[in-house]
Enzyme design. Structure first.
Site, PDB file in Angstrom:
ATOM      1  N   ALA A 240      12.259  29.381 -30.457  1.00  0.00           N
ATOM      2  CA  ALA A 240      13.533  28.849 -30.966  1.00  0.00           C
ATOM      3  C   ALA A 240      13.330  27.421 -31.446  1.00  0.00           C
ATOM      4  CB  ALA A 240      14.595  28.886 -29.871  1.00  0.00           C
TER       5      ALA A 240
ATOM      6  N   SER B 236      13.598  24.801 -38.094  1.00  0.00           N
ATOM      7  CA  SER B 236      12.235  24.965 -38.601  1.00  0.00           C
ATOM      8  C   SER B 236      11.997  24.453 -40.029  1.00  0.00           C
ATOM      9  CB  SER B 236      11.853  26.449 -38.535  1.00  0.00           C
ATOM     10  OG  SER B 236      12.630  27.192 -39.452  1.00  0.00           O
TER      11      SER B 236
ATOM     12  N   THR C 236       3.379  24.027 -34.591  1.00  0.00           N
ATOM     13  CA  THR C 236       2.957  23.985 -35.990  1.00  0.00           C
ATOM     14  C   THR C 236       1.741  23.078 -36.186  1.00  0.00           C
ATOM     15  OG1 THR C 236       3.654  23.146 -38.150  1.00  0.00           O
ATOM     16  CG2 THR C 236       4.738  22.179 -36.275  1.00  0.00           C
ATOM     17  N   ASP C 237       0.990  23.327 -37.257  1.00  0.00           N
ATOM     18  CA  ASP C 237      -0.119  22.428 -37.602  1.00  0.00           C
ATOM     19  C   ASP C 237       0.409  21.099 -38.158  1.00  0.00           C
ATOM     20  OD1 ASP C 237       0.835  23.331 -40.056  1.00  0.00           O
ATOM     21  OD2 ASP C 237      -1.137  23.873 -40.871  1.00  0.00           O
ATOM     22  N   GLU C 238       1.718  21.043 -38.485  1.00  0.00           N
ATOM     23  CA  GLU C 238       2.259  19.823 -39.099  1.00  0.00           C
ATOM     24  C   GLU C 238       2.271  18.652 -38.124  1.00  0.00           C
ATOM     25  OE1 GLU C 238       5.728  20.511 -41.556  1.00  0.00           O
ATOM     26  OE2 GLU C 238       5.055  22.540 -42.030  1.00  0.00           O
TER      27      GLU C 238
ATOM     28  N   TYR D 184      10.988  16.881 -38.622  1.00  0.00           N
ATOM     29  CA  TYR D 184      10.653  18.197 -38.055  1.00  0.00           C
ATOM     30  C   TYR D 184       9.354  18.127 -37.257  1.00  0.00           C
ATOM     31  CZ  TYR D 184       8.480  22.843 -37.908  1.00  0.00           C
ATOM     32  OH  TYR D 184       7.825  23.985 -37.500  1.00  0.00           O
TER      33      TYR D 184
ATOM     34  N   LYS E 156       8.567  18.624 -33.198  1.00  0.00           N
ATOM     35  CA  LYS E 156       7.653  19.643 -32.657  1.00  0.00           C
ATOM     36  C   LYS E 156       6.539  18.962 -31.846  1.00  0.00           C
ATOM     37  CE  LYS E 156       7.713  23.564 -33.207  1.00  0.00           C
ATOM     38  NZ  LYS E 156       8.434  24.662 -32.490  1.00  0.00           N
TER      39      LYS E 156
ATOM     40  N   LYS F 295      12.602  28.453 -47.744  1.00  0.00           N
ATOM     41  CA  LYS F 295      11.173  28.130 -47.732  1.00  0.00           C
ATOM     42  C   LYS F 295      10.559  28.501 -49.084  1.00  0.00           C
ATOM     43  CE  LYS F 295      11.482  26.979 -43.347  1.00  0.00           C
ATOM     44  NZ  LYS F 295      11.498  27.854 -42.223  1.00  0.00           N
TER      45      LYS F 295
ATOM     46  N   PRO G  12      11.749  25.146 -58.757  1.00  0.00           N
ATOM     47  CA  PRO G  12      11.565  23.711 -58.528  1.00  0.00           C
ATOM     48  C   PRO G  12      10.302  23.401 -57.717  1.00  0.00           C
ATOM     49  CG  PRO G  12      13.227  24.587 -57.019  1.00  0.00           C
ATOM     50  CD  PRO G  12      12.764  25.741 -57.855  1.00  0.00           C
TER      51      PRO G  12
ATOM     52  N   ARG H 186      -1.152  24.116 -48.904  1.00  0.00           N
ATOM     53  CA  ARG H 186      -0.797  24.718 -47.620  1.00  0.00           C
ATOM     54  C   ARG H 186      -1.787  25.852 -47.348  1.00  0.00           C
ATOM     55  NH1 ARG H 186       1.335  20.532 -47.565  1.00  0.00           N
ATOM     56  NH2 ARG H 186       3.534  20.016 -47.226  1.00  0.00           N
TER      57      ARG H 186
ATOM     58  N   PRO I 286      10.344  13.216 -49.811  1.00  0.00           N
ATOM     59  CA  PRO I 286       9.911  11.965 -49.167  1.00  0.00           C
ATOM     60  C   PRO I 286       8.914  12.275 -48.040  1.00  0.00           C
ATOM     61  CG  PRO I 286      12.325  12.221 -49.091  1.00  0.00           C
ATOM     62  CD  PRO I 286      11.780  13.493 -49.625  1.00  0.00           C
TER      63      PRO I 286
HETATM   64  P1  NAD Z   1      13.392  30.415 -38.067  1.00  0.00           P
HETATM   65  O1  NAD Z   1      14.137  29.216 -38.509  1.00  0.00           O
HETATM   66  O2  NAD Z   1      13.259  31.589 -38.981  1.00  0.00           O
HETATM   67  O3  NAD Z   1      14.034  30.988 -36.703  1.00  0.00           O
HETATM   68  C1  NAD Z   1      14.396  30.160 -35.649  1.00  0.00           C
HETATM   69  C2  NAD Z   1      15.268  30.968 -34.693  1.00  0.00           C
HETATM   70  O4  NAD Z   1      15.618  30.100 -33.597  1.00  0.00           O
HETATM   71  C3  NAD Z   1      16.585  31.446 -35.316  1.00  0.00           C
HETATM   72  O5  NAD Z   1      16.812  32.806 -35.011  1.00  0.00           O
HETATM   73  C4  NAD Z   1      17.640  30.550 -34.676  1.00  0.00           C
HETATM   74  O6  NAD Z   1      18.905  31.191 -34.526  1.00  0.00           O
HETATM   75  C5  NAD Z   1      17.003  30.241 -33.321  1.00  0.00           C
HETATM   76  N1  NAD Z   1      17.498  28.972 -32.763  1.00  0.00           N
HETATM   77  C6  NAD Z   1      17.586  27.770 -33.389  1.00  0.00           C
HETATM   78  N2  NAD Z   1      18.141  26.861 -32.565  1.00  0.00           N
HETATM   79  C7  NAD Z   1      18.360  27.487 -31.382  1.00  0.00           C
HETATM   80  C8  NAD Z   1      18.899  27.083 -30.132  1.00  0.00           C
HETATM   81  N3  NAD Z   1      19.332  25.827 -29.937  1.00  0.00           N
HETATM   82  N4  NAD Z   1      18.967  27.980 -29.137  1.00  0.00           N
HETATM   83  C9  NAD Z   1      18.551  29.267 -29.313  1.00  0.00           C
HETATM   84  N5  NAD Z   1      18.071  29.718 -30.486  1.00  0.00           N
HETATM   85  C10 NAD Z   1      17.969  28.836 -31.504  1.00  0.00           C
HETATM   86  O7  NAD Z   1      11.966  29.880 -37.614  1.00  0.00           O
HETATM   87  P2  NAD Z   1      10.530  30.587 -37.719  1.00  0.00           P
HETATM   88  O8  NAD Z   1       9.983  30.332 -39.063  1.00  0.00           O
HETATM   89  O9  NAD Z   1      10.631  31.978 -37.205  1.00  0.00           O
HETATM   90  O10 NAD Z   1       9.707  29.692 -36.686  1.00  0.00           O
HETATM   91  C11 NAD Z   1       9.573  30.056 -35.320  1.00  0.00           C
HETATM   92  C12 NAD Z   1       8.767  29.005 -34.585  1.00  0.00           C
HETATM   93  O11 NAD Z   1       7.489  28.877 -35.190  1.00  0.00           O
HETATM   94  C13 NAD Z   1       9.405  27.614 -34.614  1.00  0.00           C
HETATM   95  O12 NAD Z   1       9.220  27.023 -33.358  1.00  0.00           O
HETATM   96  C14 NAD Z   1       8.611  26.885 -35.683  1.00  0.00           C
HETATM   97  O13 NAD Z   1       8.577  25.489 -35.422  1.00  0.00           O
HETATM   98  C15 NAD Z   1       7.245  27.523 -35.538  1.00  0.00           C
HETATM   99  N6  NAD Z   1       6.448  27.529 -36.781  1.00  0.00           N
HETATM  100  C16 NAD Z   1       6.922  28.106 -37.921  1.00  0.00           C
HETATM  101  C17 NAD Z   1       6.136  28.115 -39.065  1.00  0.00           C
HETATM  102  C18 NAD Z   1       6.588  28.769 -40.343  1.00  0.00           C
HETATM  103  O14 NAD Z   1       5.845  28.741 -41.328  1.00  0.00           O
HETATM  104  N7  NAD Z   1       7.732  29.419 -40.393  1.00  0.00           N
HETATM  105  C19 NAD Z   1       4.874  27.500 -39.054  1.00  0.00           C
HETATM  106  C20 NAD Z   1       4.440  26.887 -37.870  1.00  0.00           C
HETATM  107  C21 NAD Z   1       5.226  26.927 -36.731  1.00  0.00           C
HETATM  108  P1  TYD Z   2       8.088  24.787 -47.133  1.00  0.00           P
HETATM  109  O1  TYD Z   2       8.143  26.258 -47.379  1.00  0.00           O
HETATM  110  O2  TYD Z   2       9.382  24.047 -47.001  1.00  0.00           O
HETATM  111  O3  TYD Z   2       7.163  24.572 -45.858  1.00  0.00           O
HETATM  112  P2  TYD Z   2       6.536  23.184 -45.226  1.00  0.00           P
HETATM  113  O4  TYD Z   2       7.312  22.041 -45.726  1.00  0.00           O
HETATM  114  O5  TYD Z   2       6.734  23.413 -43.760  1.00  0.00           O
HETATM  115  O6  TYD Z   2       5.097  23.177 -45.629  1.00  0.00           O
HETATM  116  O7  TYD Z   2       7.273  24.109 -48.311  1.00  0.00           O
HETATM  117  C1  TYD Z   2       5.954  24.513 -48.604  1.00  0.00           C
HETATM  118  C2  TYD Z   2       5.435  23.596 -49.695  1.00  0.00           C
HETATM  119  O8  TYD Z   2       6.177  23.853 -50.896  1.00  0.00           O
HETATM  120  C3  TYD Z   2       5.626  22.121 -49.401  1.00  0.00           C
HETATM  121  O9  TYD Z   2       4.498  21.411 -49.904  1.00  0.00           O
HETATM  122  C4  TYD Z   2       6.881  21.749 -50.186  1.00  0.00           C
HETATM  123  C5  TYD Z   2       6.821  22.674 -51.382  1.00  0.00           C
HETATM  124  N1  TYD Z   2       8.132  23.123 -51.948  1.00  0.00           N
HETATM  125  C6  TYD Z   2       8.357  23.009 -53.324  1.00  0.00           C
HETATM  126  O10 TYD Z   2       7.511  22.523 -54.094  1.00  0.00           O
HETATM  127  N2  TYD Z   2       9.564  23.470 -53.814  1.00  0.00           N
HETATM  128  C7  TYD Z   2      10.526  23.996 -53.009  1.00  0.00           C
HETATM  129  O11 TYD Z   2      11.628  24.365 -53.515  1.00  0.00           O
HETATM  130  C8  TYD Z   2      10.256  24.122 -51.601  1.00  0.00           C
HETATM  131  C9  TYD Z   2      11.288  24.703 -50.675  1.00  0.00           C
HETATM  132  C10 TYD Z   2       9.038  23.664 -51.114  1.00  0.00           C
END
Ligand code: NAD
Ligand code: TYD
Length: 356
Positions: A81, A84, A133-135, A158, A162, A197, A213, A222, A291
């Site tokens: 949770a 993200s 996350t790797d971020e 963010y 994390k 995303k 965009p 990435r 930014p």
């Molecule tokens: P997501 O945004 O799709 O889902 C997050 C879920 O958490 C949602 O269902 C939301 O309702 C729930 N949530 C948010 N706040 C909450 C709260 N206060 N209490 C209970 N539930 C809550 O995210 P995701 O992409 O599935 O990411 C999951 C995890 O993986 C996160 O911890 C994120 O930081 C990590 N992560 C994601 C990515 C990615 O590329 N998506 C990469 C690295 C790490």
């Molecule tokens: P994103 O999917 O938001 O993931 P993260 O910021 O966690 O890497 O973005 C992936 C990459 O794409 C990031 O370098 C920002 C870029 N990006 C765009 O160029 N245009 C967009 O509309 C979005 C959402 C992201």
């Protein structure tokens, strides 16, 4: 195992739950607040399954968390949770501090109190798996990879939130002995990803003939990891990872954003050619950069590969093609989101909030 999965209605959490339930190796309790980002549809097939339960709970609510632990009695926690999306964290960091920092703290406190009362065998077998996350490692230049030893240097609200939760998890292991494992993964993509995303937004805009965009010059890199590969990695870390350790998970698929968007244009063109035969690459529009935009992420996954025998099975080419096909076949799902929750507008430009 009885696994309490937080954020199980999200993009990655739902993929983990589908794998756990399909393999018939675990019971699952999904604890999710159902924020704007939740996609409960991703678990529709399992909603009535015997091994599955859903609890709509905010992880910041300690009393509700205690009640869930007491009633459900999990043998492990997978904590996904979170808020993200980097761009939303730039516009409104408060929600990220609340859920990712305070919520993680409340979950650690609740899990630790519950764990302390377990019988010794159950206590030894209990795991708290934190998904990160790797971020947290910051940005790379043209060379190098993040390893588990790379110092933390988060640059966005963010990634800072994390990083904070990673440190809390480490401290709860070192100080209270809670059996934790942490994994840090690269950018995920695949089915049911919320269209804020990069990849789903570009697929949907390309299908709709809208501008694509690209931030800055599109040169940011990435390392793309298919969500099903990530879910397998998470289950391996939970079941076989060494307590107190962290594991990096990457897709070995580094790509510049501009190349990702170009590939998506070609895949969509091949499936739905435009009437005039032109390429959707014409829709690419370079816009003001994010930014604090991290230049490059790349993950060294050699630890999880050698210790847990995990490796990604999807190449970016095959995974992206499957993802485009999935969004084409699930228009009703993303149209519903566009109508009710997010219309694809630009986020994260750090425009100052109005006073009051
Ligand atoms: P997501 O945004 O799709 O889902 C997050 C879920 O958490 C949602 O269902 C939301 O309702 C729930 N949530 C948010 N706040 C909450 C709260 N206060 N209490 C209970 N539930 C809550 O995210 P995701 O992409 O599935 O990411 C999951 C995890 O993986 C996160 O911890 C994120 O930081 C990590 N992560 C994601 C990515 C990615 O590329 N998506 C990469 C690295 C790490
Ligand atoms: P994103 O999917 O938001 O993931 P993260 O910021 O966690 O890497 O973005 C992936 C990459 O794409 C990031 O370098 C920002 C870029 N990006 C765009 O160029 N245009 C967009 O509309 C979005 C959402 C992201």
């Amino acid at each position: 195992m009885k696994i309490l999965v937080t954020g199980g209605a999200g993009f990655i959490g739902s993929a983990v739950i589908r794998q756990l339930l399909s393999s018939k190796t675990a019971q699952v309790v999904n604890v999710d607040k159902l924020t704007y980002a939740a996609t409960p549809e991703a678990l529709e097939h399992w909603a009535e399954a015997e091994d599955y339960a859903f609890e709509q709970v905010d992880i910041c609510d300690a009393a509700a968390l205690h009640a869930v632990f007491a009633r459900r009695r999990p043998t492990a926690v997978m904590h996904l949770a979170a808020e993200s999306h980097v761009d939303r964290s730039i516009d409104n960091a408060g929600d990220f501090i609340q859920t990712n920092v305070v919520g993680s703290y409340r979950l650690l406190e609740t899990a630790t109190a519950y764990w302390r009362e377990l019988e010794s065998a159950e206590k030894a077998a209990f795991r708290f798996h934190h998904i990160s996350t790797d971020e947290v490692f910051g940005a790379l230049g043209a060379e190098g990879h993040f390893t588990e030893e790379t110092p933390y240097q988060p640059n966005s609200p963010y990634s800072a939130s994390k990083a904070s939760s990673d440190h809390l998890v480490r401290a709860w292991n070192k100080t209270y002995g809670l059996p934790t494992v942490t994994s840090n993964c690269s950018n995920n993509y695949g089915l049911y990803q919320f269209p804020e995303k990069l990849i789903p937004l570009m697929i949907i805009n390309a299908l709709k003939g809208k501008a694509l965009p690209v931030y800055g010059k599109g040169e940011n890199v990435r390392d793309w990891l298919h969500v099903e590969d990530h879910a397998r990695a998470l289950i391996a870390v939970l079941t076989q990872g060494r307590v107190g350790e962290t594991y990096n998970v990457g897709g070995d698929s580094e790509e510049r954003n501009i190349d990702v968007v170009g590939r998506i244009c070609d895949l969509v063109d091949a499936r739905q050619p435009r009437g005039d035969g032109s390429s959707r690459r014409d829709l690419i529009t370079f816009v003001t950069d994010r930014p604090g935009h991290d230049l490059r992420y790349a993950v060294d996954s050699s630890k999880i590969r050698s210790e847990l025998a995990w490796r990604p099975m999807e190449s970016f080419e095959t995974g992206l093609a499957k993802t485009v096909d999935w969004y084409l076949a699930h228009e009703a799902w993303w149209q519903g989101i566009l109508e009710r929750r997010y219309q694809g507008e630009r986020l994260g430009l750090a425009t100052p909030k109005k006073a009051g």
